[in-house]
Design a protein around this motif. Sequence first.
Motif, short mmCIF file in Angstrom:
data_model
loop_
_atom_site.label_atom_id
_atom_site.label_comp_id
_atom_site.label_asym_id
_atom_site.label_seq_id
_atom_site.Cartn_x
_atom_site.Cartn_y
_atom_site.Cartn_z
N TYR A 152 0.83 -1.21 0.00
CA TYR A 152 0.00 0.00 0.00
C TYR A 152 0.87 1.26 0.00
O TYR A 152 0.35 2.37 0.03
N SER A 423 -6.28 0.41 7.37
CA SER A 423 -5.40 0.95 6.33
C SER A 423 -5.68 0.44 4.92
O SER A 423 -5.06 0.93 3.97
N SER A 424 -6.60 -0.49 4.74
CA SER A 424 -6.90 -0.98 3.39
C SER A 424 -8.02 -0.16 2.76
O SER A 424 -8.92 0.31 3.47
N PRO A 425 -8.02 -0.04 1.44
CA PRO A 425 -9.10 0.69 0.77
C PRO A 425 -10.41 -0.10 0.84
O PRO A 425 -10.37 -1.32 1.06
N SER A 427 -12.72 -0.62 2.98
CA SER A 427 -12.43 -1.52 4.09
C SER A 427 -13.63 -2.31 4.58
O SER A 427 -13.46 -3.29 5.31
N THR A 599 -6.63 11.39 0.21
CA THR A 599 -6.40 11.07 1.62
C THR A 599 -4.90 11.11 1.93
O THR A 599 -4.09 11.01 1.02
N PHE A 673 -6.24 9.55 7.24
CA PHE A 673 -6.79 8.18 7.37
C PHE A 673 -6.43 7.50 8.68
O PHE A 673 -6.53 6.28 8.79
N SER A 680 -13.27 6.27 9.79
CA SER A 680 -12.28 5.68 8.89
C SER A 680 -12.59 6.00 7.44
O SER A 680 -13.51 5.44 6.84
N ASN A 682 -11.13 5.10 4.92
CA ASN A 682 -10.97 3.97 4.00
C ASN A 682 -12.27 3.18 3.79
O ASN A 682 -12.32 2.31 2.92
N THR A 685 -12.75 4.89 0.31
CA THR A 685 -11.75 4.97 -0.77
C THR A 685 -11.95 3.86 -1.80
O THR A 685 -12.58 2.83 -1.53
N ASP A 687 -10.92 0.84 -4.31
CA ASP A 687 -9.97 -0.27 -4.27
C ASP A 687 -9.46 -0.66 -5.66
O ASP A 687 -8.94 -1.77 -5.83
N PHE A 698 -5.52 5.10 -3.31
CA PHE A 698 -5.90 5.85 -2.10
C PHE A 698 -6.04 7.35 -2.36
O PHE A 698 -6.67 8.06 -1.59
#
Length: 714
Positions: A152, A423-425, A427, A599, A673, A680, A682, A685, A687, A698
């Motif tokens: 990421y 922290s992942s798109p 999410s 972000t 983020f 959050s 994410n 966001t 993916d 992101f």
Amino acid sequence: MAILSPAASAAPQAERLHSHCCYCSMQCGIDLIRADNDLGWEVKPSQHFPVATGRLCQKGLNVLGHAVHSERLLAPMRRVAPGGADSAWAAASWDDALSDIASRIQAIQAQYGNDAVSVFGGGSLTNEVCYLLGKFARVALRTKFIDYNGRYCMSSAAAAQNRAFGADRGLNIALEDIPKAKYIILAGTNIAECQPTMIPYLLEAKKQNAIIVTIDPRRTMTSKIADIHINLQPGFDSVFASGLMHVILEEGLYDAKFVEQHTHGLADVREAVRPFSPENVSHYTGIPKEVIRTVARGFAQAETGMIFTARGIEQQVNGVEHTLSYINLCLVTGKIGKPGSGFGPITGQANGQGGREHGQKADQLPGYRLIEDPSARSHVASVWGIAPEELPGKGVSAYELYGKIHDGEIKAMIVLGSNPLVSSPNSAWVAEALQKLELLVIIDMFATETAEYAHWLLPSSSFLEAEGTLTNLEGRVFHRPKAFQTPGDALEDYLILGKLAEKLGRGSYFAFDSPEAIFDELRLASAGGIADYSGMSYARLKEMKGLFWPCPSPDHPGTPRMFENGVFSHPDGRAKLHAITPMKPAETTDPEYPFILTTGRLGNHYLSGAQTRRTAALLKKAPVPVAEIHPHAAEQILLRPGDRLRLTTRRGSLIFDVKVTPDIHPTSVFVPFHWGGEHSINLLTNDALHPISRMPEFKVCAVRLERVGQPSSP
Ligand SMILES: Nc1nc2c(c(=O)[nH]1)N[C@H]1C(S)=C(S)[C@@H](COP(=O)(O)OP(=O)(O)OC[C@H]3O[C@@H](n4cnc5c(=O)[nH]c(N)nc54)[C@H](O)[C@@H]3O)O[C@H]1N2
Ligand SMILES: Nc1nc2c(c(=O)[nH]1)N[C@H]1C(S)=C(S)[C@@H](COP(=O)(O)OP(=O)(O)OC[C@H]3O[C@@H](n4cnc5c(=O)[nH]c(N)nc54)[C@H](O)[C@@H]3O)O[C@H]1N2
Ligand code: SF4
Ligand SMILES: [Mo]
């Protein structure tokens, strides 16, 4: 979860200890001095490490906050009630925990195959742990599914540097070279908040009359030191850089001799940038054509120059191309491989550099080798004492691991050093995947948001408690001593992996009695690779305060400046110029989603916030995320004082506090983020992944803004 006693009591009786801040890639040295305060220790900048110019930022000064926090996990915890925010946990012994985990892994692998178990690593870990985790996946679990949060982070920069130069070392220069640069372009990098102790190097260059240009959709703290700020709409870097290249080629400002002797591909670049006259680029971007000419001429004609980029341009479905566009500028002007010149995507995490060299990545083996390269396989297999055929092949990228869980191919995951739910798109989709796992093991200091879905939490060490080496943004490998003992039953990561390997019947491959023993094996595994550490040793690293890779023999001085005299790492020694056709982001705006969401970071928080939200002094400065919008945007949505802001993307809708500022591009909204749950970003966001680097986008997606007419909560 029970309240746990403060970990500070685990500290030994020394008066002064040495360590390194655990946050960004500067890796500033810190001295811990015993003090009569709540923590028992005071943090001071260390004068013993040559990188940080004697300073620490707010995060560094408060770096003990999380390490001695009462929420530290002090024993293995088994989930005893259904997952989610209401999970209940019971403490267990290490033996019970690891026996249960090992037998579940074995049952899953017996039923579904070895690849049903996956590993998710991180870039804050020491080189030793990164190396061991890659080996653990391939040798103890015998799975191909390992990837890490650096996907990421640095994957687009890595793909671009490997393509252009044949090697990917964050900065290909030492920081001390920066003051010699006469023209510095900073594209999508907010150094003042993200690597604050690097700023003095730029200020020193400025003192020597360097011109600094920032390119960012926001006027950031970093652009305060710039002579020229380019207020670029997110997603347009290849367009802008093509405009610069157009001027340089059209006006004959390039270094013809360097290009001819040390590169390939100029003719294709010339063709690709032909349509990008300053007039056209100005039309696409709103940047005045005179400014485009000024920057192009200034950079090309300066005696020396550097370009630094970061996640602003890289975390996009065109991130590799944006990076290559800026690399092209250094190459055609010959601004690389000589004093005061160079290129550098600025590495993010503490060990973001080492983390991407030693085998945590799906396609990688130690030494920056490729897992599908037969000679790399046989070299590493011989160091590991297995047959090359036993090594699994290439797996998939970090985000795609969650797809494999959705598809039923992956049934178990071990997460070490990441908080991917935050922290992942996109999410919410990651949360759905995590809920499907038959076994989720989190090895961390805290019960993070991701841990809400875990079956086991295993208590790990903090940076203070784990000896090892890290590789900073320059490619400088240094030794971090152990300062504190691990609190409670917490263990260093390498010991946890070793004990689990033993329960899996593979203990003989992981019988290391110290991080140094792991490093000595890593050296052998990396020998002859691109990131060659074989000439380093703990003794040398301590004595020399770090060594730059490649360092292929015990008498080699290390390599502070790469590509010296235009010798690149491709087999023919030349760099490759890439013809780039600028492309649109995965999501463009439309009447339903008319703004762009981007972000990023704040100076006082770090990544998913797992550590900095537990640090009172930092949380106080930024307790909740605040969305930044331009006055024109505020006008369009009829925002009134006291309103909050609803952001809606194709993934969902969230409400944030809002700040109206002329410092942001009128088309854009910026949200940090660092928070979980309803804070959050994410959840919103996109993916979409880069086709090569598999980096999520992101930094750009389409968003609708609406005012929410209620006062912001106190
Ligand atoms: N305080 C703090 N420091 C950190 C971190 C942290 O979380 N907090 N994280 C560390 C890590 S892991 C990393 S990777 C680094 C990240 O360091 P940076 O990449 O510098 O940080 P970001 O805020 O993600 O993005 C940088 C800038 O890119 C801009 N940007 C957005 N879209 C575009 C675009 O299309 N073009 C251009 N030119 N700019 C754009 C944003 O406005 C932002 O100012 O920081 C490291 N340091
Ligand atoms: N929207 C948006 N999302 C992003 C980004 C963005 O710019 N925008 N940036 C991306 C980037 S660049 C990055 S790097 C990722 C990072 O995101 P994450 O991978 O979630 O990073 P952290 O929050 O640092 O999580 C690290 C976890 O490991 C734990 N930890 C720290 N040190 C150790 C250790 O030594 N051992 C063990 N076992 N655990 C440890 C911490 O407590 C924490 O829970 O986020 C990405 N996500
Ligand atoms: S966060 Fe980075 S700049 Fe700040 S003290 Fe830590 S290592 Fe240094
Ligand atoms: Mo990162």
